[in-house]
Scaffold this active site. Structure first.
Site, PDB file in Angstrom:
ATOM      1  N   ALA A 146      32.350 -15.117 -21.941  1.00  0.00           N
ATOM      2  CA  ALA A 146      31.294 -14.993 -22.939  1.00  0.00           C
ATOM      3  C   ALA A 146      31.028 -13.669 -23.511  1.00  0.00           C
ATOM      4  O   ALA A 146      30.735 -12.781 -22.563  1.00  0.00           O
ATOM      5  CB  ALA A 146      30.048 -15.734 -22.634  1.00  0.00           C
ATOM      6  N   GLY A 147      30.621 -13.660 -24.804  1.00  0.00           N
ATOM      7  CA  GLY A 147      30.250 -12.407 -25.227  1.00  0.00           C
ATOM      8  C   GLY A 147      31.235 -11.494 -26.043  1.00  0.00           C
ATOM      9  O   GLY A 147      30.874 -10.509 -26.829  1.00  0.00           O
ATOM     10  N   GLY A 165      29.123 -16.354 -27.655  1.00  0.00           N
ATOM     11  CA  GLY A 165      29.011 -16.267 -29.223  1.00  0.00           C
ATOM     12  C   GLY A 165      28.241 -14.920 -29.737  1.00  0.00           C
ATOM     13  O   GLY A 165      28.331 -14.637 -31.193  1.00  0.00           O
ATOM     14  N   ASN A 179      36.245 -17.621 -26.705  1.00  0.00           N
ATOM     15  CA  ASN A 179      36.315 -18.352 -27.648  1.00  0.00           C
ATOM     16  C   ASN A 179      35.923 -17.939 -29.139  1.00  0.00           C
ATOM     17  O   ASN A 179      36.952 -17.922 -30.059  1.00  0.00           O
ATOM     18  CB  ASN A 179      35.675 -20.027 -27.429  1.00  0.00           C
ATOM     19  N   THR A 180      34.878 -17.883 -29.450  1.00  0.00           N
ATOM     20  CA  THR A 180      34.216 -17.433 -30.588  1.00  0.00           C
ATOM     21  C   THR A 180      34.696 -16.173 -31.340  1.00  0.00           C
ATOM     22  O   THR A 180      35.194 -16.066 -32.339  1.00  0.00           O
ATOM     23  CB  THR A 180      32.765 -17.243 -30.769  1.00  0.00           C
ATOM     24  N   LYS A 205      35.026 -25.858 -15.306  1.00  0.00           N
ATOM     25  CA  LYS A 205      34.041 -24.698 -15.681  1.00  0.00           C
ATOM     26  C   LYS A 205      32.856 -25.378 -15.985  1.00  0.00           C
ATOM     27  O   LYS A 205      32.508 -25.757 -16.820  1.00  0.00           O
ATOM     28  CB  LYS A 205      34.745 -24.066 -17.014  1.00  0.00           C
TER      29      LYS A 205
END
Lengths: 72, 277, 277, 72, 277, 277, 72, 72
Positions: free
Chosen positions: F204-205, F173, F226-227, F112
């Site tokens: 993301a986001g 994040g 992830n976050t 990635k």
């Protein structure tokens, strides 16, 4: 009408025959275009207005004569 | 206190009061264009470069747009619309400069750079845009760069020397307004960091007046639009709307809006209520 | 063609040009209030009724708000703010009328009805509002009714004879703007069905200029606000912003905006592009 | 000062003693209030301005004297 | 810690695990309805009361919906759809109860109250709804009340004794999702104040799975929908989507989501980066 | 009919059923990470490369993440997080490949790619990203490219040979979800034009479950986050939420949702209503 | 077949003639409807199932016989 | 302990002295690192695992020894 030798050029994408020795200023006169209202490129190189009189067009030249139109 | 909306602000070597930039494309008639520009109270109008009409067969030549623009009133901002490569954009800019120098118009100093990726979406090509920006700056242009709303590209364009970065609110002609306020905010944060007067102009996507107001409330210095006016049912009236929208948004930005709450506090005082309940 | 924004429009027996209604609460000083009202170019200001100060101990009495409002310029719209029952709202309206009749002010004819449900959220009580509307109409008032954005309640209020229905964009003082444009649109559809001049005024919730523009673009006839101006860091400037926002929104509504598309069409023509690519 | 019999009323929620026979107009004078700037309720019923002179306050009356304040 | 999504929760005297309530209207075939209900994993299905078919001329009688619902599996929630007055809603509810008592179905205890204002928008009539709620409670029903998203009406309905308040996300069948999250939040704040287990079910407006997830993330106890499934191109698959959407939303609500920021922090650590730049 | 959500789909030479890609950063403990990964039912986990701890002074070496990942269960997707230049990203990718080849893990084939512009916003650098993509493809990697949501950059990345384009929904994040659905839609239109199985993964986001559902409803093939899990108050439960959110979104995408209308049509039939009104 | 006197009623909005003395249970039988699957109103008043046998329909009655249908 | 000539290298950014002739494999042993769990660069060039035994470190080398950590 055209007595002298001629050459083949493209003006704004259209093929045209011009008398050899034609300058940019000559061409604009033939096309009834005011020099002040146009800008000219030969073979993708800008021809500044001050050199219109002296710039002689060559056989095979690709000439662009542009002006402003509405745009956003 | 930032400038009030009555003060002038600068874009490169230019100074303006109006924060609205209006395009001259797509009007049904030149008269509609003229009245729309008037109602918009803009000071800058954009034009495009195209092959002149070769009407040497005696046919009537269509009016030239320059016959319909009061060059004492408007600063011409030539664009590179229709260019899909850096090379063509540079050619277009140089031709525009030549034209405007002949007209002794100050617009000869600058250009609105557009390098589009394709005709389908009219989205800008970031790589070609970066490339052309560099070339045009080298050629002495003040370059106002139409770009997507990516803050990183915006920042890089400024670092390269762009006179103004012009992030898109939405795709050209889409009428969708500011689709990603978060990105515009980050663009502004980057571009104005330590340089609050750096001009950021939201370009493209405006559909109606509130879109303009929203862009200005985010802190943009100006908005450039064309279809939003030219495509309205009543272009001149929409132009007047856009004028007010620009003023509204700038003034609101300067005024420090109230915060947002799920619910809030009374506008009228509680004390002295006659209510016995 | 609907009225242009320069034409006057009617609310009951009143006729105005400005479509902005401004409250007089919560300004830090009367001077700030005065300059804000001026900048807003409003013609109607709202006031509330409260117990007068009983300073019979020789203490200085605070200024009366009427000393700070040019009654030749502004039409007073008394509200029933602070009332939580129909009964108290009717009492408040009658007291207002008595005051305004004494002042020979045309505002004696009307009232902005607010029947709130509680102090926590300041949301209107629909049942009390319907009840008070009926009573006030019976008492000869022209009733402008603050209500939630429910189209059914709006329709019923009009059917009862309300002079204007004033749906909330968002809770009073919240600064959230128009939270449910779909409901406002349906309100307008119901209220203006066969009666396009029936005045619908979005009341409450405005945080910044674009909120006003959005409300007007939906087709509202006016916007009433207070905190959005009074609570701004610079109220007079925000008032000017709100003036422009009202104009922008009304003009845009009248102008027939362009449609929305995911992506669209070029503002500059393709024909005659120099690009060889 | 107060020679005659008195009565107890509430004015804007405050308990007060008034001389019997006090009219609304008298009360406003005592409070140094301009009649044109106020509206008056007694026991939740409106007292119109034209009757201030003739309206005699009764013992136990709950009087509201209101004016305009800033409001939204 | 609130209940996990695997725990059961209560609606009046009923206890369920699934938080999805599914309507039985508008399916092309009974088979599609059955497989959709199965895929949705719902435990409660709504039905309406209508005049039976009087096929005494020997014509084939259409299937009765009860032939296609496993009454051991689903709790029937009769609605009062099609009623525009409190009176008709009460009649409808009593007829439903009679039917369900005959079937010894526990659904005889409750009713989903709908009092609509008109056929045009299908919006609920708040006054008729309040009236009918009172009557039905007096008649011993556990009343689940479909209402608009006005928090004040919601609060009043609970105070009157409604078993569950069911605010609309958007108009019935509109597919617009939750139009006013602020109102739903305030509804939840009022209704669950000191009574966190009071069931609030978002009813109507769902267009797709994310609408359901959003409603649940706001803290709703359940979602009721019909057209979102029945009108999808593949109803059974959409029903499965809705099952997952309910689970996703409830679990997310319970999990304590991260905050929102314009930009944020790396998911991977900075320490130990090989980058020399 | 597109693939059902139960079918497997391909990303380059890999084939998966789960459409959720989960990062392994920022968990408070390895146990929380493990249970979160389990609950998410993901098949692919991302990891980063960092300098190993040189605890040659006899101090205890911290656990290696590989001790906590069941490599039989999860395919490792190494990222190039922390790289700000194409050069560093290529170094990072080669180191990852070396590690995974040693472990005989199929993740050795892919990477990635992240080339970030700065630590402040963690936004990707489009120029560096294009550059690194080209180099990594030349080195034989299957490259999954994290990029902004610009459709033109997305299209170019695919044309260069990227195995998957991974446009950001919002900054890493940020928890803002999909900020510009219009751009994601155009990305999908470009990337899947004539190639419907080309994998597009929103990366993301994501802040909460509905963000995932929305991304999938747009037609994305997967979501990487992830976050959103690791930073939740209850990560394992949020992981379960994300699993359901992925399923909900994919199924809804496949199911053909109903259209949107301002208001609509009854779920219960009108015919046979008992209402006399 | 119908020997006795008849009466005019409305069933689900349709006018019908019934033999005098017809009960609700009779009517349902005539209509081939299972009592367990319907609920009945006469003149907007509910008729409970247990009284179907004993409830005699009167001339001019407006009868509603309802069942469940799909609804949301 | 160190008898032979030494050299100065940087390992993961830390300056270290190593005995001349140290291989990558030697270094990993000294650091108690399992070869299977790390990847190694010398002067930004990857050292494949199969060459750890034969790759002799030079004076001034900048060595990176990396492994996986959690990341998103």
């Amino acid at each position: 009408m055209e007595k002298g030798p001629t050459m083949q050029v493209a003006v704004n994408g259209q093929e045209r025959q011009l008398v050899s020795g034609t300058t940019v200023a000559d061409l604009l006169r033939q096309l009834d275009l005011q020099p002040i209202r146009v800008a000219v490129e030969i073979n993708m190189n800008l021809v500044t207005r001050s050199t219109f009189d002296n710039t002689v067009i060559s056989d095979g030249d690709r000439i662009e004569i542009v002006t402003f139109v509405g745009g956003g | 206190m930032p400038n009030t909306s009555n003060d002038s602000y600068k874009v490169g070597s230019f100074s303006f009061k109006s924060r609205l930039f209006v395009g001259t494309g797509k009007y049904e008639t030149n008269e509609i264009m003229k009245s729309s520009l008037e109602q918009s109270r803009c000071e800058v109008v954009t034009v495009a470069v195209r092959r002149d009409c070769l009407a040497d067969n005696g046919a009537a030549r269509p009016d030239n747009i320059l016959d319909h623009l009061d060059l004492d009133r408007y600063t011409i901002l030539p664009n590179t619309a229709g260019c899909f490569t850096a090379k063509d954009a540079v050619r277009s800019a140089r031709l525009s400069r030549e034209l405007l120098e002949g007209l002794e118009n100050p617009g000869a100093r600058w250009v609105k750079l557009e390098v589009l990726a394709d005709k389908k979406t009219l989205l800008p090509d970031p790589v070609g845009t970066l490339d052309a920006t560099e070339q045009l700056i080298d050629l002495g242009f003040e370059v106002l760069v139409y770009t997507n709303d990516d803050p990183i590209t915006a920042k890089r364009l400024k670092e390269m020397g762009a006179t103004s970065v012009m992030p898109a609110g939405a795709p050209i002609g889409s009428g969708l307004g500011v689709l990603n306020a978060n990105n515009i905010r980050i663009c502004l944060e980057y571009l104005k960091d330590g340089d609050p007067d750096y001009p950021v102009i939201v370009d493209a996507g405006v559909g109606t007046a509130s879109d303009v107001t929203i862009a200005m409330e985010l802190g943009a210095d100006g908005v450039l639009l064309n279809t939003g006016i030219a495509g309205a049912a009543n272009p001149a009236r929409m132009a007047e709307a856009m004028h007010h929208a620009i003023e509204a948004g700038r003034l609101a930005y300067e005024s420090g809006r109230i915060g947002k709450k799920a619910y809030a506090t009374a506008s009228s005082p509680w004390e002295g209520c006659i209510a016995v309940s």
